[in-house]
Design an enzyme around this catalytic site. Structure first.
Site, mmCIF file in Angstrom:
data_model
loop_
_atom_site.group_PDB
_atom_site.id
_atom_site.type_symbol
_atom_site.label_atom_id
_atom_site.label_comp_id
_atom_site.label_asym_id
_atom_site.label_seq_id
_atom_site.Cartn_x
_atom_site.Cartn_y
_atom_site.Cartn_z
ATOM 1 N N LYS A 139 4.414 2.352 -0.947
ATOM 2 C CA LYS A 139 4.627 1.845 0.401
ATOM 3 C C LYS A 139 4.904 0.346 0.327
ATOM 4 C CE LYS A 139 1.710 -0.725 1.025
ATOM 5 N NZ LYS A 139 0.660 -1.694 0.783
ATOM 6 N N ASP A 168 -0.108 6.619 -0.718
ATOM 7 C CA ASP A 168 -0.952 5.696 0.039
ATOM 8 C C ASP A 168 -2.271 5.769 -0.692
ATOM 9 O OD1 ASP A 168 -2.997 4.726 1.737
ATOM 10 O OD2 ASP A 168 -1.599 4.833 3.407
ATOM 11 N N HIS A 169 -2.575 4.748 -1.484
ATOM 12 C CA HIS A 169 -3.695 4.926 -2.417
ATOM 13 C C HIS A 169 -5.037 5.098 -1.704
ATOM 14 C CE1 HIS A 169 -4.353 0.550 -2.015
ATOM 15 N NE2 HIS A 169 -5.539 0.739 -2.533
ATOM 16 N N LYS A 173 -8.861 7.702 -2.422
ATOM 17 C CA LYS A 173 -10.235 7.220 -2.579
ATOM 18 C C LYS A 173 -11.209 8.353 -2.273
ATOM 19 C CE LYS A 173 -9.216 2.403 -1.369
ATOM 20 N NZ LYS A 173 -9.585 1.512 -2.449
ATOM 21 N N GLU A 207 -10.490 -7.914 3.568
ATOM 22 C CA GLU A 207 -10.390 -8.289 2.155
ATOM 23 C C GLU A 207 -10.729 -9.758 1.999
ATOM 24 O OE1 GLU A 207 -7.026 -6.461 -0.192
ATOM 25 O OE2 GLU A 207 -6.072 -6.799 1.722
ATOM 26 N N ASP A 226 1.853 -4.218 5.632
ATOM 27 C CA ASP A 226 1.190 -4.051 4.335
ATOM 28 C C ASP A 226 -0.026 -3.126 4.439
ATOM 29 O OD1 ASP A 226 0.813 -4.760 1.536
ATOM 30 O OD2 ASP A 226 -0.930 -5.918 2.181
ATOM 31 N N HIS A 231 -2.448 2.312 5.350
ATOM 32 C CA HIS A 231 -3.858 2.628 5.092
ATOM 33 C C HIS A 231 -4.675 2.868 6.373
ATOM 34 C CE1 HIS A 231 -2.590 1.520 1.200
ATOM 35 N NE2 HIS A 231 -2.886 0.247 1.231
ATOM 36 N N LYS A 331 -6.641 -10.562 5.406
ATOM 37 C CA LYS A 331 -6.852 -11.172 4.084
ATOM 38 C C LYS A 331 -7.776 -12.371 4.259
ATOM 39 C CE LYS A 331 -3.400 -9.223 1.456
ATOM 40 N NZ LYS A 331 -3.904 -8.294 0.462
HETATM 41 C C1 BG6 Z 1 -2.414 -2.589 -0.957
HETATM 42 C C2 BG6 Z 1 -1.920 -3.832 -0.273
HETATM 43 O O1 BG6 Z 1 -1.735 -1.464 -0.484
HETATM 44 O O2 BG6 Z 1 -3.812 -2.440 -0.722
HETATM 45 C C3 BG6 Z 1 -2.688 -5.048 -0.756
HETATM 46 O O3 BG6 Z 1 -0.540 -3.997 -0.548
HETATM 47 C C4 BG6 Z 1 -4.181 -4.832 -0.606
HETATM 48 O O4 BG6 Z 1 -2.288 -6.214 -0.032
HETATM 49 C C5 BG6 Z 1 -4.601 -3.499 -1.228
HETATM 50 O O5 BG6 Z 1 -4.849 -5.903 -1.259
HETATM 51 C C6 BG6 Z 1 -6.061 -3.185 -0.900
HETATM 52 O O6 BG6 Z 1 -6.454 -2.075 -1.637
HETATM 53 P P1 BG6 Z 1 -7.977 -1.850 -2.064
HETATM 54 O O7 BG6 Z 1 -7.963 -0.532 -2.763
HETATM 55 O O8 BG6 Z 1 -8.350 -2.989 -2.958
HETATM 56 O O9 BG6 Z 1 -8.772 -1.859 -0.788
#
Ligand code: BG6
Length: 480
Positions: A139, A168-169, A173, A207, A226, A231, A331
């Site tokens: 993405k 979408d990682h 999780k 974050e 982003d 997410h 962020k």
């Molecule tokens: C990514 C974003 O998809 O997810 C990043 O592009 C972000 O900006 C990250 O830092 C956050 O992932 P996680 O797994 O660390 O919460």
């Protein structure tokens, strides 16, 4: 199966993909037979194999936990890894891929979506796509509805939908998947999971990280594209969806799609009272000074990119009518935390001492940094006289029950993509529908010229975000 990573010298490869592949290798989940499993890192610069191996090694040293790092195993792992130089604009460079042995290839596109079409086209031209190939795309897919359709369309001309894995990682999780278990493996919550008993829902993904060498990408994307478009909306879908008829990928994704279709679009009328955007100014996190967004490398002068968004969203269907979903991500905030707070309504009639503060139940599902489920309930405060209520949590900390060695998101998703399982990937229609919502948001922000608030790095975002939720009579769950 060969794993071919386009963007093999990039940030995502060193931060997430190669560590995930190394961990899978270490736990023998990749078929460790070197002749069958090869990893190819692809980049545009001219690098010797030795240089690439050094790059991979230093990335792994950086991003693996100390206890995971194992030099001799790493040297063995590197024997499966090769570097290939391909400039995507040079069709002849794709000749370099003729070294791919066997028919099973997984192409991982960890590059800007603007290259997806060119890459797919060249793979086809070089006869590298067959019924056993898979393509994983990162993405954001596009930057609005129109461009996402265009990208999806071009991928569809080379691959079938079940060969395309839109990652979408967050869906990989463990804790996110646990949401499904919590909601659909227990009768307890389902019966109160609606506007009958729920006052509002909060979804926070905060974050402490800043831009991590991704300034020029991030300055174009911002928090909305982003994080929110993917997410947060995916988490919202899992919280709000109807029970699917089965756990198979199509049933799950059908239900998520319905939620996305029910999201109330933003307009110049409803935006001002529903949205706060911000950009971080300088500040400090854990005692360390942090520079302002405007001073980060790769950020354009006078950039208006938002690094924070808080949004009050509504899902216009029977279950959720009138229940606000407060979404927030940013962020350089006070803490790294991903959590869902389900705020229940009060009891209809209080029979207890009016002066004893009766709080409303809260279900807090924390996804990061700790995986936990907490249900706040009222109990009687033990005392000889009076009947006073007190709020206490029923806690479930996953690490008390499970060793912390389950697969991380990228490990799971890579394995799933290799074995053709699509449930944890986004279907084309989901991606496009989420852009419909995001386009309405971005257009309304532009049209209303919504002010970009500054917030100090290390804070919980602009104070207007607190006002947004205070107007509903509530506050963000920042404390624990
Ligand atoms: C990514 C974003 O998809 O997810 C990043 O592009 C972000 O900006 C990250 O830092 C956050 O992932 P996680 O797994 O660390 O919460």
């Amino acid at each position: 199966m060969n794993i071919i990573i386009f963007g093999g010298t990039g940030d995502l490869s060193s931060r997430k993909l190669l560590p995930a592949l190394f961990r899978l290798y270490k736990s023998s989940k990749l078929n460790n037979n070197l002749s069958e499993n090869k990893i190819f890192g692809i980049g545009s610069s001219s690098l010797s194999q030795k240089k690439y191996h050094e790059l991979v090694k230093s990335g792994l040293k950086n991003y693996l936990d100390k206890k995971e790092y194992d030099e001799s195993l790493l040297n063995k792992f590197l024997k499966t890894v090769s570097y290939l130089q391909i400039d995507f604009n040079q069709p002849s460079h794709f000749e370099n891929l003729k070294v791919l042995n066997g028919n099973k290839n997984l192409f991982y596109l960890a590059v800007s979506p603007t290259f997806y079409k060119t890459i797919a086209k060249n793979l086809k031209a070089h006869k590298l796509i067959n019924s056993e190939s898979a393509i994983v795309v990162e993405k954001p897919i596009g930057e609005d509805f129109e461009s996402s359709v265009e990208i999806n369309q071009s991928l569809a001309s080379f691959f079938k939908e079940n060969q395309i894995f839109r990652i979408d990682h967050y869906l990989g999780k463990e804790a996110v998947q646990n949401l499904l278990a919590l909601r659909f493996g227990n009768i307890l919550f389902e019966k109160v999971w609606s506007n009958i008993a729920i006052d509002h829902v909060q979804i926070t993904v905060s974050e402490t990280l800043g831009l991590e060498n991704r300034g020029s990408y991030y300055d174009n994307a911002g928090a909305i594209k982003d994080m929110l478009q993917n997410h947060l909306l995916q988490i919202l879908c899992l919280v709000a969806m109807e029970p699917p008829t089965s756990i198979d990928s199509e049933s799950l994704r059908d239900e998520k799609l319905k939620v996305l279709r029910s999201l109330r679009l933003l307009s110049t009328d409803n935006l001002p009272k529903s949205c706060v955007i911000g950009q971080y100014a300088e500040g400090a996190i854990e005692g360390k000074a942090k520079i302002a967004y405007a001073d980060e490398a790769g950020v354009s002068e006078n950039s208006n990119t938002e690094t924070f968004i808080a949004l009050k969203a509504f899902i216009d269907n029977w279950r959720w009518s009138g229940v606000p979903f407060f979404l927030r991500t940013g962020k350089r905030m006070a803490e790294k935390r991903s959590e869902i707070v389900v705020q229940f309504k009060g009891v209809p009639h209080n029979i207890f001492n009016q002066s004893s503060a009766q709080k409303h139940n809260q279900l807090i599902i924390q996804l990061q940094p700790e995986e936990s489920i907490k249900l706040k309930i009222m109990i009687k405060e033990p005392s000889a006289s009076g009947f006073n209520l007190q709020e206490l949590p029923l806690d479930l900390f996953f690490n008390e029950y499970y060793e912390d060695d389950y697969l991380d998101a990228y490990e799971r998703l890579l394995l799933d993509a290799m074995s053709g399982k699509s449930s944890l990937f986004m279907r084309r229609d989901e991606v496009e529908q989420s852009w419909v919502f995001i386009d309405s948001l971005i257009n309304a922000i532009k049209e209303t010229k919504l002010k970009l608030d500054k917030y100090n790095a290390g804070s919980w975002g602009p104070s207007n975000a607190d006002i947004l939720i205070a107007n509903h009579g509530s506050r963000w769950n920042n404390e624990e």
